[in-house]
Design a protein around this motif. Structure first.
Motif, PDB file in Angstrom:
ATOM      1  N   UNK A  94     -84.907  36.789 -47.722  1.00 41.86           N
ATOM      2  CA  UNK A  94     -84.073  38.037 -48.005  1.00 41.86           C
ATOM      3  C   UNK A  94     -83.380  37.730 -49.250  1.00 41.86           C
ATOM      4  N   UNK A  95     -82.765  36.733 -49.548  1.00 39.70           N
ATOM      5  CA  UNK A  95     -82.296  36.069 -50.977  1.00 39.70           C
ATOM      6  C   UNK A  95     -83.183  36.099 -51.890  1.00 39.70           C
ATOM      7  N   UNK A  96     -84.186  35.665 -51.564  1.00 33.57           N
ATOM      8  CA  UNK A  96     -85.290  35.298 -52.784  1.00 33.57           C
ATOM      9  C   UNK A  96     -85.599  36.769 -53.210  1.00 33.57           C
ATOM     10  N   UNK A  97     -85.977  37.586 -52.332  1.00 33.60           N
ATOM     11  CA  UNK A  97     -86.229  38.865 -52.557  1.00 33.60           C
ATOM     12  C   UNK A  97     -85.155  39.555 -53.504  1.00 33.60           C
ATOM     13  N   UNK A  98     -84.007  39.422 -52.981  1.00 35.04           N
ATOM     14  CA  UNK A  98     -82.692  40.059 -53.865  1.00 35.04           C
ATOM     15  C   UNK A  98     -82.702  39.545 -55.176  1.00 35.04           C
ATOM     16  N   UNK A  99     -82.828  38.423 -55.181  1.00 31.73           N
ATOM     17  CA  UNK A  99     -82.770  37.706 -56.562  1.00 31.73           C
ATOM     18  C   UNK A  99     -83.648  38.394 -57.427  1.00 31.73           C
ATOM     19  N   UNK A 100     -85.151  38.326 -56.958  1.00 28.33           N
ATOM     20  CA  UNK A 100     -86.188  38.958 -57.914  1.00 28.33           C
ATOM     21  C   UNK A 100     -86.031  40.326 -58.262  1.00 28.33           C
ATOM     22  N   UNK A 101     -85.348  41.396 -57.169  1.00 30.45           N
ATOM     23  CA  UNK A 101     -84.982  42.506 -57.419  1.00 30.45           C
ATOM     24  C   UNK A 101     -83.929  42.897 -58.595  1.00 30.45           C
ATOM     25  N   UNK A 102     -82.990  41.877 -58.565  1.00 25.18           N
ATOM     26  CA  UNK A 102     -81.964  41.977 -59.262  1.00 25.18           C
ATOM     27  C   UNK A 102     -82.288  41.635 -60.746  1.00 25.18           C
ATOM     28  N   UNK A 103     -83.224  40.761 -60.927  1.00 30.73           N
ATOM     29  CA  UNK A 103     -83.672  40.395 -62.283  1.00 30.73           C
ATOM     30  C   UNK A 103     -84.418  41.318 -62.662  1.00 30.73           C
ATOM     31  N   UNK A 104     -85.346  41.652 -61.996  1.00 29.58           N
ATOM     32  CA  UNK A 104     -86.015  43.001 -62.418  1.00 29.58           C
ATOM     33  C   UNK A 104     -85.468  44.089 -62.751  1.00 29.58           C
ATOM     34  N   UNK A 105     -84.324  44.760 -62.235  1.00 26.20           N
ATOM     35  CA  UNK A 105     -83.480  45.535 -62.537  1.00 26.20           C
ATOM     36  C   UNK A 105     -82.812  45.488 -63.760  1.00 26.20           C
ATOM     37  N   UNK A 106     -82.528  44.183 -64.229  1.00 26.84           N
ATOM     38  CA  UNK A 106     -81.660  43.776 -65.338  1.00 26.84           C
ATOM     39  C   UNK A 106     -82.724  44.099 -66.786  1.00 26.84           C
ATOM     40  N   UNK A 107     -83.679  43.870 -66.348  1.00 30.14           N
ATOM     41  CA  UNK A 107     -84.968  44.016 -67.360  1.00 30.14           C
ATOM     42  C   UNK A 107     -85.317  45.108 -67.618  1.00 30.14           C
ATOM     43  N   UNK A 108     -85.389  46.067 -66.425  1.00 31.39           N
ATOM     44  CA  UNK A 108     -85.851  47.566 -66.465  1.00 31.39           C
ATOM     45  C   UNK A 108     -84.571  48.483 -67.096  1.00 31.39           C
ATOM     46  N   UNK A 150     -86.469  48.064 -54.497  1.00 27.16           N
ATOM     47  CA  UNK A 150     -87.526  48.168 -53.345  1.00 27.16           C
ATOM     48  C   UNK A 150     -86.730  48.234 -52.010  1.00 27.16           C
ATOM     49  N   UNK A 151     -86.878  49.165 -51.317  1.00 30.73           N
ATOM     50  CA  UNK A 151     -86.254  49.530 -50.035  1.00 30.73           C
ATOM     51  C   UNK A 151     -86.835  49.141 -48.770  1.00 30.73           C
ATOM     52  N   UNK A 152     -88.113  48.057 -48.976  1.00 31.83           N
ATOM     53  CA  UNK A 152     -88.815  47.787 -47.844  1.00 31.83           C
ATOM     54  C   UNK A 152     -87.745  46.853 -46.920  1.00 31.83           C
ATOM     55  N   UNK A 153     -87.614  47.729 -45.551  1.00 32.73           N
ATOM     56  CA  UNK A 153     -86.724  47.107 -44.570  1.00 32.73           C
ATOM     57  C   UNK A 153     -87.142  45.651 -44.174  1.00 32.73           C
ATOM     58  N   UNK A 166     -72.469  47.033 -51.192  1.00 32.44           N
ATOM     59  CA  UNK A 166     -71.804  45.862 -51.682  1.00 32.44           C
ATOM     60  C   UNK A 166     -73.243  45.055 -52.267  1.00 32.44           C
ATOM     61  N   UNK A 167     -74.109  44.874 -51.797  1.00 30.08           N
ATOM     62  CA  UNK A 167     -75.441  44.187 -52.469  1.00 30.08           C
ATOM     63  C   UNK A 167     -75.973  44.789 -53.611  1.00 30.08           C
ATOM     64  N   UNK A 168     -76.006  46.044 -53.466  1.00 33.65           N
ATOM     65  CA  UNK A 168     -76.651  47.005 -54.456  1.00 33.65           C
ATOM     66  C   UNK A 168     -75.671  46.791 -55.650  1.00 33.65           C
ATOM     67  N   UNK A 169     -74.524  46.715 -55.302  1.00 34.30           N
ATOM     68  CA  UNK A 169     -73.491  46.675 -56.678  1.00 34.30           C
ATOM     69  C   UNK A 169     -73.605  45.061 -57.389  1.00 34.30           C
ATOM     70  N   UNK A 170     -73.975  44.000 -56.213  1.00 33.62           N
ATOM     71  CA  UNK A 170     -74.278  42.701 -56.955  1.00 33.62           C
ATOM     72  C   UNK A 170     -75.293  42.855 -57.733  1.00 33.62           C
ATOM     73  N   UNK A 171     -76.498  43.843 -57.402  1.00 31.30           N
ATOM     74  CA  UNK A 171     -77.889  43.846 -57.969  1.00 31.30           C
ATOM     75  C   UNK A 171     -77.608  44.214 -59.414  1.00 31.30           C
ATOM     76  N   UNK A 172     -76.552  45.357 -59.587  1.00 30.29           N
ATOM     77  CA  UNK A 172     -76.182  46.153 -60.732  1.00 30.29           C
ATOM     78  C   UNK A 172     -75.616  45.354 -61.679  1.00 30.29           C
TER      79      UNK A 172
END
Length: 485
Positions: free
Chosen positions: A104-118, A132-135, A143-149
């Motif tokens: 999960x953490x690896x996927x979160x960091x990947x999504x967070x970085x991708x959002x920063x680029x986008x 990506x909301x793949x459960x 809280x986790x979405x705010x961290x990704x933001x």
């Protein structure tokens, strides 16, 4: 305009839909129902009216946390942790929690970085619309979405592992990282490290659907360990940011000071009534003992659904010490439940797998795990009394697995009910292999037995809980009868 009148008929608790409809149909018409006109009291209660005597007792919880001058039993109460991703952070297998969290953490960091680029290309882009909301890969929360933001990166750390009490008498591995616990509350001040020692009384919170319950623990508990769990600790910990300690502060771990959560107010009042030898631990166990009183729970059942407990300091010195000593006995049982010997009257029938000769010596341990493996425990079934219809459950016999049956379970063992069901049925319900629908994560209680290197762990636990239940019922039945209103 006339004020409306409201009438009520109490059909009774714990009935099925069909049972309720049958009762109503027997009245033939609405006019035949014995209705009671309802008049709200000053609290706005229409039914389940509170008892005025309850308000005269001393509250457990303070109006303001950490208030040294509070006139309550405790100067702190804490809500149980709410993860909003239980399947990911809890599991019987420590290895699987580690795998799931690293994934999960690896996927979160990947999504967070991708959002920063986008976001560089589209400044109006919202994180909710991007990630990506793949459960099966992640459990997003606010809280986790705010961290990704904010493009905050997270990392896996084995030091976050703790033992968590998931449900009454159910231990699981817990990954206690605040970044992945949606609402940790103040639990980190009760157990700041894996080595921190503490005792906490967990009680049913306000507005719970189940009857009032209480259970003690020495590990982290969640919001659903007891429904809407409210925690009252013996101690809490603060960081040692000053060289000067209070008179009763104790340094137990590096950089931490342990403080008492039982108030000075209640200690001084108890000493005046019961003598100077009373300690805060005595009062803590008095609370635990008193909260098991059947008379107290029955008399104030309505109050306990709408308010946190309030307790009297009993008039008779002997009654105080009886409640306190009973509370200690109950605490010893409920904290050390894994090591309680089985009841002598309980019979275990064991028909082991007969394949040992085909296994190599190195695999005999695996055969032992197979013999004690559990998929789902169930009660035996007997023919219905009249010989018609479906078979009825017989609670004096539990079919553990195809090799093991437990017989002659005392009926009164099921009278120890905590958080809506007997302690025995909690073990039966939770110690089964399950798969979380959204994530696909498997939670297998046999993994706990293997990682503890105890093939018989689950069977021994069930046998212990049967005896714990019997002893608990005996202790509760022997509690003093006191005048409450």
């Amino acid at each position: 305009m006339k004020k409306a009148k409201i009438y009520y008929y109490d059909i009774g608790d714990y009935k099925t839909r069909d049972e309720k409809l049958k009762i109503i149909s027997e009245f033939k018409s609405f006019a035949n129902m014995p209705l009671t006109e309802l008049t709200p009291n000053e609290h706005g209660d229409w039914i389940s009216v509170r008892n005025d005597a309850f308000s005269t007792f001393i509250p457990l919880e303070p109006e303001k946390k950490f208030d040294a001058k509070t006139q309550t039993f405790f100067n702190l109460n804490v809500i149980g942790i709410s993860t909003n991703r239980d399947a990911w952070v809890y599991n019987f297998s420590k290895e699987k929690v580690a795998e799931n969290m690293q994934r999960m953490i690896a996927f979160y960091n990947e999504q967070s970085n991708a959002f920063a680029e986008a976001k560089k290309k589209n400044s109006k882009l919202e994180v909710e619309d991007f990630v990506n909301g793949d459960s099966t890969r992640i459990s997003w929360t606010r809280a986790l979405r705010n961290d990704a933001k904010k493009n905050i990166q997270h990392s896996y750390n084995i030091s976050h592992f703790r033992k968590g009490i998931y449900r009454p008498f159910i231990n699981q591995n817990l990954y206690f990282d605040k970044n992945f616990i949606e609402s940790p509350g103040l639990s980190s001040q009760l157990f700041p490290t894996a080595k921190s020692e503490n005792l906490i009384i967990n009680v049913t919170g306000i507005g719970a659907s189940k009857e009032f319950s209480v259970v003690i623990s020495n590990s982290l508990t969640g919001i659903d360990t007891i429904e809407k769990n409210q925690i009252f600790p013996l101690y809490y910990y603060v960081e040692n940011n000053t060289t000067q300690k209070g008179l009763f502060d104790e340094s137990h771990e590096k950089g931490l000071i342990r403080r008492e959560a039982v108030s000075d107010f209640i200690l001084e009042r108890a000493k005046k009534i019961y003598g100077k030898n009373v300690t805060k631990e005595d009062i803590f166990h008095y609370v635990y003992g008193f909260l098991h009183s059947k008379e107290y729970r029955e008399t104030f059942a309505n109050d306990l659904k709408k308010m946190l407990p309030r307790l009297p300091l009993v008039e008779d010195v002997k009654d105080f010490w009886a409640f306190s000593k009973a509370g200690r006995k109950l605490a010893e049982l409920h904290l050390n439940y894994e090591s309680i010997e089985p009841s002598k009257e309980v019979i275990v029938l064991f028909n082991p797998l007969n394949i040992a000769d085909t296994l190599k010596q190195a695999n005999k341990k695996e055969l032992e795990y197979l013999n004690y493996r559990v998929e789902k425990m169930r009660f035996s079934k007997l023919p219905s009394p009249n010989g018609e219809g479906s078979r009825v459950r017989s609670k004096d016999t539990i079919i553990y697995n195809s090799q093991i049956t437990i017989e002659n379970i005392p009926e009164k063992a099921y009278n120890y009910v905590v958080n809506g069901k007997s302690a025995i049925e909690w073990i039966m319900e939770r110690y089964q292999v399950s798969t979380h629908k959204e994530s696909g994560i498997v939670n297998n209680p046999n993994d706990w037995a293997k990682e503890q290197n105890k093939p018989k762990y689950i069977l021994d636990l069930l046998l212990s809980i049967i005896n714990v239940s019997v002893q608990t019922v005996d202790i509760v039945n022997a509690l003093p009868k006191v005048k409450l209103d």
